[in-house]
Each structure stands twice: as C-alpha cells, then as structure tokens.
Design an enzyme around this catalytic site. Structure first.
Site, mmCIF file in Angstrom:
data_model
loop_
_atom_site.group_PDB
_atom_site.id
_atom_site.type_symbol
_atom_site.label_atom_id
_atom_site.label_comp_id
_atom_site.label_asym_id
_atom_site.label_seq_id
_atom_site.Cartn_x
_atom_site.Cartn_y
_atom_site.Cartn_z
ATOM 1 N N GLU A 30 0.344 12.707 -1.590
ATOM 2 C CA GLU A 30 0.184 13.154 -2.976
ATOM 3 C C GLU A 30 -0.329 12.007 -3.837
ATOM 4 O OE1 GLU A 30 3.905 13.518 -5.159
ATOM 5 O OE2 GLU A 30 3.238 15.429 -6.005
ATOM 6 N N HIS A 32 -0.693 9.313 -6.513
ATOM 7 C CA HIS A 32 0.275 8.575 -7.330
ATOM 8 C C HIS A 32 -0.469 7.639 -8.274
ATOM 9 C CE1 HIS A 32 3.461 10.229 -4.853
ATOM 10 N NE2 HIS A 32 4.357 9.647 -5.620
ATOM 11 N N ASP A 41 5.654 8.845 -1.495
ATOM 12 C CA ASP A 41 6.842 9.693 -1.326
ATOM 13 C C ASP A 41 7.347 9.722 0.116
ATOM 14 O OD1 ASP A 41 6.662 10.284 -3.995
ATOM 15 O OD2 ASP A 41 6.126 12.390 -3.737
ATOM 16 N N HIS A 116 10.229 13.615 -2.198
ATOM 17 C CA HIS A 116 9.265 14.391 -3.002
ATOM 18 C C HIS A 116 10.005 15.589 -3.592
ATOM 19 C CE1 HIS A 116 5.431 16.383 -3.941
ATOM 20 N NE2 HIS A 116 5.736 17.392 -3.152
ATOM 21 N N GLU A 118 9.448 18.355 -5.002
ATOM 22 C CA GLU A 118 9.098 19.743 -4.722
ATOM 23 C C GLU A 118 9.608 20.231 -3.362
ATOM 24 O OE1 GLU A 118 7.337 17.398 -6.076
ATOM 25 O OE2 GLU A 118 5.791 18.120 -7.442
ATOM 26 N N HIS A 170 6.786 10.017 -12.362
ATOM 27 C CA HIS A 170 5.932 10.189 -11.181
ATOM 28 C C HIS A 170 4.934 9.047 -11.213
ATOM 29 C CE1 HIS A 170 3.485 11.891 -8.028
ATOM 30 N NE2 HIS A 170 2.436 11.688 -8.783
ATOM 31 N N GLU A 175 9.144 4.517 -9.196
ATOM 32 C CA GLU A 175 8.422 4.497 -7.914
ATOM 33 C C GLU A 175 7.577 3.231 -7.770
ATOM 34 O OE1 GLU A 175 7.675 8.835 -6.088
ATOM 35 O OE2 GLU A 175 6.449 8.436 -7.856
HETATM 36 ZN ZN ZN Z 1 6.370 10.176 -5.831
HETATM 37 MN MN MN Z 2 6.053 13.590 -5.236
#
Ligand code: ZN
Ligand code: MN
Length: 261
Positions: A30, A32, A41, A116, A118, A170, A175
């Site tokens: 994903e 970032h 992630d 992650h 989701e 995010h 992170e």
């Molecule tokens: Zn992330």
């Molecule tokens: Mn994520």
C-alpha cells in the site's frame, strides 16, 4: 536460534512447532506517501513478531503481504499507484487456510500481528472459519492490531502529552518513526513534507472512489517530527504488550512448556 520459520528444516520445524507459539504477520502492499516503502504495513508487524518471538522462543511464519482494500479514511484508498489489495473474501480465505495449516502441524496456538487497519475483521472472520476446521479442534488464536497496544499513558509519555491521535495516522509520525527505527535505509527522509494535509480525512465511504478524497501526497497528516528514537520507544512498548498477551492468553508460553522436553 532463528525465529524465522522459513529458515528451518523439516526435522527442526517438527521439534519446535508443537511447543512454540507461531506468529503470523498480516500486512499490505500500500502506498505510504513519498517517503515510506509500499511494504511498511508488512515490515512493522513482521519485525514486532520477530522481536517477541526472540524473547519467548516463538516462530514467525512469513506474513500475508497483501491486505484488504485500502480505505481513503485509513490508508489513502485504492486509487494510489502501487496499492495492491485483496478482496475481503480472498483475505478471509488466506487467513483461514494459513491458520488452519499451521495449526494442523501440531501447533495449535497462533498469534496474528496485524499491520494494516483494513485487515482487522477479515482476519477475525478467517480465524473463525479456521476454528471450524475439524482437523484442528483445539486451535487458539490471538489477533492484535499493533496500534491498539500502547495505552494512553504510554502515548502521553512518548509524545509529551501532545499525541496527535490515531485518526489520520497513515505514513505519519508513528509509522515513519517505526520505520526510521527498523529500516532507516529505506526511508526517504528528505521527502518528508512539513506541509500538513489540507484535505480533511473523509467521514464517509464513497464508491466507486473518486480522486481528491484525500491529500494527493497519500499522507493523511504529516510525518514531521518523526524520529528513530520515538520509533524505538514505540516499538519496545508494542513488543512488551504482545509478550504480556501471549504469556497470559496462550497455554504454550515458554513458562509452561520449557521443562516438557
Ligand atoms: Zn501503514
Ligand atoms: Mn495500511
């Protein structure tokens, strides 16, 4: 002694699987933002799992490197290039199959470390389906989202009382700090923007997605203020919390089994 399951041979894994907790990281591919790699992630939960496994003599299986569809509210959404996702049904089936398969080889205690957001409920569903597998009648599993583990007190201390909240985290300060601690050579620190996103995080889901729902940088707030030192302290906090959970919830903690063989 290695904690990374793929390094082991069959006799080695046979000796260890039936007395050690197995960790399964859940990740994503994903975007970032401009400064963090697509596998952020996946890297974070894998490294967390390895650190806990080292302390308690656990094994870490390779994680699932794709996650459920990125949401604008939590990961920028599916329109960013590089973001490559699974449907809910596929992720659920992946979790079910890997958990069942690990559990079938004598190891009945599995801890899933999710990186992650989701993924969360599809992972729960996958575990529930694995619990129905007649070949693994005594499976026990724990699922942790690593970001749920630092308590308010920890966050107060880490951020000197100014924790900005999880809502737009995010590729932000958390992170980015973790990645600066874990894999600094992969962070494009010079591309961290000071600019705070001017696009408010959407409060609803619109399908099909349209461009412009989130900041074009893909970063929902800003990573300004990130540091390896902060990442190291956050990481240590998460590792401590997971160790405590494994020790209290899973029967095969090293304290229960070290004398058995
Ligand atoms: Zn992330
Ligand atoms: Mn994520």
């Amino acid at each position: 002694m290695t904690q990374w399951m793929p390094d082991l041979t069959e006799p080695e894994v046979a000796r260890r699987l039936d007395r050690e907790v197995v960790f399964l990281p859940l990740g994503a591919l994903e975007q970032h933002g401009p400064h963090l790699p697509l596998d952020t992630d996946t890297v974070v939960p894998t490294r967390v799992a390895l650190a806990v496994a080292e302390r308690i003599d656990g094994l870490v299986a390779p994680g699932i490197p794709y996650g459920y569809r990125s949401q604008p509210t939590s990961g920028g959404g599916e329109l960013f290039r590089g973001t490559t996702s699974l449907s809910g049904a596929t992720l659920t089936a992946c979790v079910r199959d890997v958990v069942s398969s690990l559990a079938r080889h004598a190891q009945r205690e599995i801890i899933l470390v999710n990186g992650h957001m989701e993924n969360s409920y599809f992972a729960v569903e996958g575990i529930n389906l694995a619990l129905g597998d007649p070949l693994v009648p005594d499976l026990r599993a724990v699922l942790v989202n690593w970001w749920d583990l630092p308590g308010d007190d920890d966050l107060d201390e880490l951020f000197d009382g100014a924790f900005p909240g999880w809502a737009a985290e995010h590729a932000g300060i958390i992170e980015t700090s973790l990645m600066l601690h874990l894999q600094p050579e992969r962070v494009r620190a010079d591309l961290i923007e000071d600019r705070i996103s001017t696009t408010p995080v959407p409060r609803y889901t619109l399908l099909p997605e349209r461009p412009g729902l989130v900041d074009p940088s893909g970063v929902l707030r800003t990573a300004r203020g990130s540091s390896a030192a902060l990442g190291r302290r956050l990481f240590a906090c998460v590792v401590d919390e997971i160790e405590a959970i494994v020790t209290s919830e899973l029967r095969k903690s090293p304290h229960n089994t070290s004398d058995e063989r």
